[in-house]
Motif scaffolding. Sequence first.
Motif, PDB file in Angstrom:
ATOM      1  N   UNK A  69       5.460  -7.519  11.744  1.00 42.56           N
ATOM      2  CA  UNK A  69       4.672  -8.596  11.156  1.00 42.56           C
ATOM      3  C   UNK A  69       3.824  -8.106   9.982  1.00 42.56           C
ATOM      4  N   UNK A  70       3.154  -6.998  10.183  1.00 44.90           N
ATOM      5  CA  UNK A  70       2.248  -6.514   9.159  1.00 44.90           C
ATOM      6  C   UNK A  70       2.979  -5.855   7.991  1.00 44.90           C
ATOM      7  N   UNK A  71       4.161  -5.333   8.261  1.00 46.20           N
ATOM      8  CA  UNK A  71       4.968  -4.773   7.176  1.00 46.20           C
ATOM      9  C   UNK A  71       5.358  -5.881   6.193  1.00 46.20           C
ATOM     10  N   UNK A  72       5.786  -7.026   6.720  1.00 46.88           N
ATOM     11  CA  UNK A  72       6.137  -8.160   5.871  1.00 46.88           C
ATOM     12  C   UNK A  72       4.890  -8.744   5.199  1.00 46.88           C
ATOM     13  N   UNK A  73       3.806  -8.814   5.964  1.00 45.08           N
ATOM     14  CA  UNK A  73       2.540  -9.335   5.446  1.00 45.08           C
ATOM     15  C   UNK A  73       2.061  -8.505   4.244  1.00 45.08           C
ATOM     16  N   UNK A  86       3.853  -6.536   2.317  1.00 50.47           N
ATOM     17  CA  UNK A  86       4.776  -6.642   1.195  1.00 50.47           C
ATOM     18  C   UNK A  86       4.547  -7.931   0.404  1.00 50.47           C
ATOM     19  N   UNK A  87       4.262  -9.023   1.128  1.00 44.97           N
ATOM     20  CA  UNK A  87       3.985 -10.292   0.449  1.00 44.97           C
ATOM     21  C   UNK A  87       2.761 -10.162  -0.458  1.00 44.97           C
ATOM     22  N   UNK A  88       1.724  -9.475   0.040  1.00 46.51           N
ATOM     23  CA  UNK A  88       0.516  -9.297  -0.763  1.00 46.51           C
ATOM     24  C   UNK A  88       0.780  -8.425  -1.985  1.00 46.51           C
ATOM     25  N   UNK A 139      -3.553  -4.938  -5.221  1.00 45.33           N
ATOM     26  CA  UNK A 139      -3.480  -3.484  -5.266  1.00 45.33           C
ATOM     27  C   UNK A 139      -3.456  -2.940  -3.845  1.00 45.33           C
ATOM     28  N   UNK A 140      -3.058  -1.664  -3.721  1.00 42.59           N
ATOM     29  CA  UNK A 140      -2.832  -1.083  -2.401  1.00 42.59           C
ATOM     30  C   UNK A 140      -4.067  -1.147  -1.500  1.00 42.59           C
ATOM     31  N   UNK A 141      -5.255  -0.861  -2.034  1.00 43.26           N
ATOM     32  CA  UNK A 141      -6.458  -0.865  -1.206  1.00 43.26           C
ATOM     33  C   UNK A 141      -6.822  -2.276  -0.745  1.00 43.26           C
ATOM     34  N   UNK A 142      -6.543  -3.272  -1.566  1.00 42.12           N
ATOM     35  CA  UNK A 142      -6.769  -4.652  -1.145  1.00 42.12           C
ATOM     36  C   UNK A 142      -5.849  -5.006   0.017  1.00 42.12           C
ATOM     37  N   UNK A 143      -4.612  -4.571  -0.093  1.00 40.18           N
ATOM     38  CA  UNK A 143      -3.628  -4.842   0.966  1.00 40.18           C
ATOM     39  C   UNK A 143      -4.038  -4.130   2.250  1.00 40.18           C
ATOM     40  N   UNK A 144      -4.477  -2.895   2.121  1.00 38.18           N
ATOM     41  CA  UNK A 144      -4.889  -2.129   3.295  1.00 38.18           C
ATOM     42  C   UNK A 144      -6.056  -2.814   4.007  1.00 38.18           C
ATOM     43  N   UNK A 202      -6.124  -4.281   7.832  1.00 36.88           N
ATOM     44  CA  UNK A 202      -7.167  -3.941   8.795  1.00 36.88           C
ATOM     45  C   UNK A 202      -7.755  -5.212   9.411  1.00 36.88           C
ATOM     46  N   UNK A 203      -8.004  -6.195   8.559  1.00 35.95           N
ATOM     47  CA  UNK A 203      -8.550  -7.467   9.045  1.00 35.95           C
ATOM     48  C   UNK A 203      -7.563  -8.166   9.969  1.00 35.95           C
ATOM     49  N   UNK A 204      -6.283  -8.132   9.602  1.00 35.25           N
ATOM     50  CA  UNK A 204      -5.264  -8.785  10.426  1.00 35.25           C
ATOM     51  C   UNK A 204      -5.150  -8.103  11.788  1.00 35.25           C
ATOM     52  N   UNK A 205      -5.252  -6.774  11.818  1.00 38.95           N
ATOM     53  CA  UNK A 205      -5.220  -6.056  13.097  1.00 38.95           C
ATOM     54  C   UNK A 205      -6.363  -6.512  14.000  1.00 38.95           C
TER      55      UNK A 205
END
Length: 323
Positions: free
Chosen positions: A274-278, A280-282, A288-293, A297-300
Amino acid sequence: MSKIVLGIDISKKDFHVTLILENQTTKSKVFKNNPEGFLVLKNWLSKQGATQVHGCMEATSTYGEALAEFLVENGHKVSVVNPSRIKGFAKSELLRTKTDKVDAAVIARFCLAIAPEIWTPLPVEVKELQALLRRLESLTDMYQQEHNRLETATPTVAALIESHLEQLKQLIVEVKQLIHDHFECHPDLKAKRDLLTSIPGIGEQTAAVLLTEMGCIEQYRNARQLAAHAGLTPQERSSGSSVQAKSHLSRIGNARLRKALYMPAVAAMRHNPLLKLFAQRLLDRGKVKMQVLGAVMRKLLHFAFAILKSQKPFDPDYLAHAS
């Protein structure tokens, strides 16, 4: 809620209080930050006719925990608030003076005006687990600091450092065993840990930190409140057409929660479908990578909230709708 409020400015050795009574009369006093001082406070409150107060203090270190628990045990209500809220309130009053007595008065007025949420003490078994985890954190930090010193140490000093590293390594093993045994002695805590570790990317130690730093899951109305507690909600800064800054994590919240979720988020981006697809969409949307990270974290944390609320292990199909 009681109209009698008690502002408390905590320090290691003592604490200053300001009491605002129902008739708006204010009284100030200082007490020792120990059990004897707590009893003196109790008698003082009784003499003022304050049989039930709404006490308020800043969430600073662990200096105020014992006092907060004492007040709750004696029938009072307590709020433990983020220091940034008190600081902002003080600025709104245009205060220019900062002393312990003034700070206690500011906290009392904040409590009266805002009526912040009531604090709930951690269950005994969770508090003990928290203490063990924080001890493990300290030992791990000390080990890393000593290891870093090896790079510039002379041979004689290096031998001393190596000896200390061995001692620290043994202590870390012992504390990890105590944490393991603690879960074995508390089946309910262990069951919650096992629910959290069903989320791909969340290991046993991360689950333990989540359980101690989130507090009681029932205190949050929704997952966004929990994310705000961790400082993982987006913060936007824009005004008219001249100020259009990029949104970023607020970081106003529990830093230990954010730290605990960092590496699991990195792992989840690779191994949690789920989070891998999430993620990638972002990335495809230009984040940027840190925004996605930060978003992962929030989704977890959202996943953790849903799982503990439902008491059901990780299920991609369920969480895809629930979160």
